[in-house]
Design a protein around this motif. Sequence first.
Motif: not given
Length: 341
Positions: A57-59, A68-73, A85-93, A95-106
């Motif tokens: 996952v590219n965060l 970003r593009m070379t990591f994806e390739l 992950l489109q950060i602007a369209a994610s739950s971090t926008s 108020g979700e914390t970094l830790l919550d984002t990490l655990k959700t994706m895990e």
Amino acid sequence: MSDTLQLTADGRLRHLLSIEGLSKPLLTDILETAEQFANSRNSRGRKFPLLHGKTVVNLFFEASTRTRMTFELAAKRLSADVLNLQIAASSTSKGETLLDTLKTMEAMQVDMFVIRHEASGAAHFFAQHAAPEVAILNAGDGRHAHPTQALLDMFTIRRHRPDFSKLTVAIVGDILHSRVARSDIHALRTLGAKEIRVVGPRTLIPAGIEDMGVTVFNDLDSGLKGADVIMLLRLQKERMVGAFLPSTGEFHRDFGLTRARLAKLPPEVLVMHPGPINRGVEIEGDVAYGERSLILEQVEHGIAVRMAVMAMILGEDTRFAGTARGDSERSTMDGRAGAGQ
């Protein structure tokens, strides 16, 4: 703490958070593994099954094109499943914390996070809280570090000047705000560069940087004299708070690499820039892609270097002995995925 956090007990890569603390043999192994990917026959677009069944996952909390593009390739060419992950369209926008984002994706059984964040230390935070089976790869955190950029810079230099002990490297521009400069300095020191210079206006040179083993120059012509490699840096105006420069025009006049300045240097001098380029600020437009420039090579080499790092962290096989997908012949690569020493 970086070295103990990002290495396993036997010295292999567990995460990649910083160049600092990595040994010369490990850096060399990464570069040699990348060389095998870059040199493999018909490597353009070729897929290797080393990360088949893995999810990356590219965060990216900061804007990025090249990284970003070379990591994806890189991940896709290793046959991994890739999510961006489109950060602007994610739950971090919301108020979700970094830790919550990490655990959700895990919980979605992700194997590796590639993280770019504006806060220094963000990648370390993720690595400290990640599950044991999850790897963290730092794609740039604040002013702190950009390890894969340093690795691809070293890879590019090594292809043209393989003996670092004979090299004088001048890093020019906004040293104060540059995570690339810090990572490059650590890499050059570890690989044994003869001399590392930082060149820029006094307002853009961090206090105490001499402690990193560099020589400071506040005059560009003096700083470039005798240099073998010129590594230009972008003015990071988005990180500047207050007046660091009278104007970008004055910066270009005093510290920009122009045709006239380049003409005074020996023809074998190499020109580099991590991008994006501010034309007419740190470099004159036609110098950027001139015959001495390695800028596009840096972009291309970023794919092989990031493939090497991902394979060494997540690859389960100990050899690149398998075939690439769609290739009936055996791979010519005999490097080691997962052999980080």
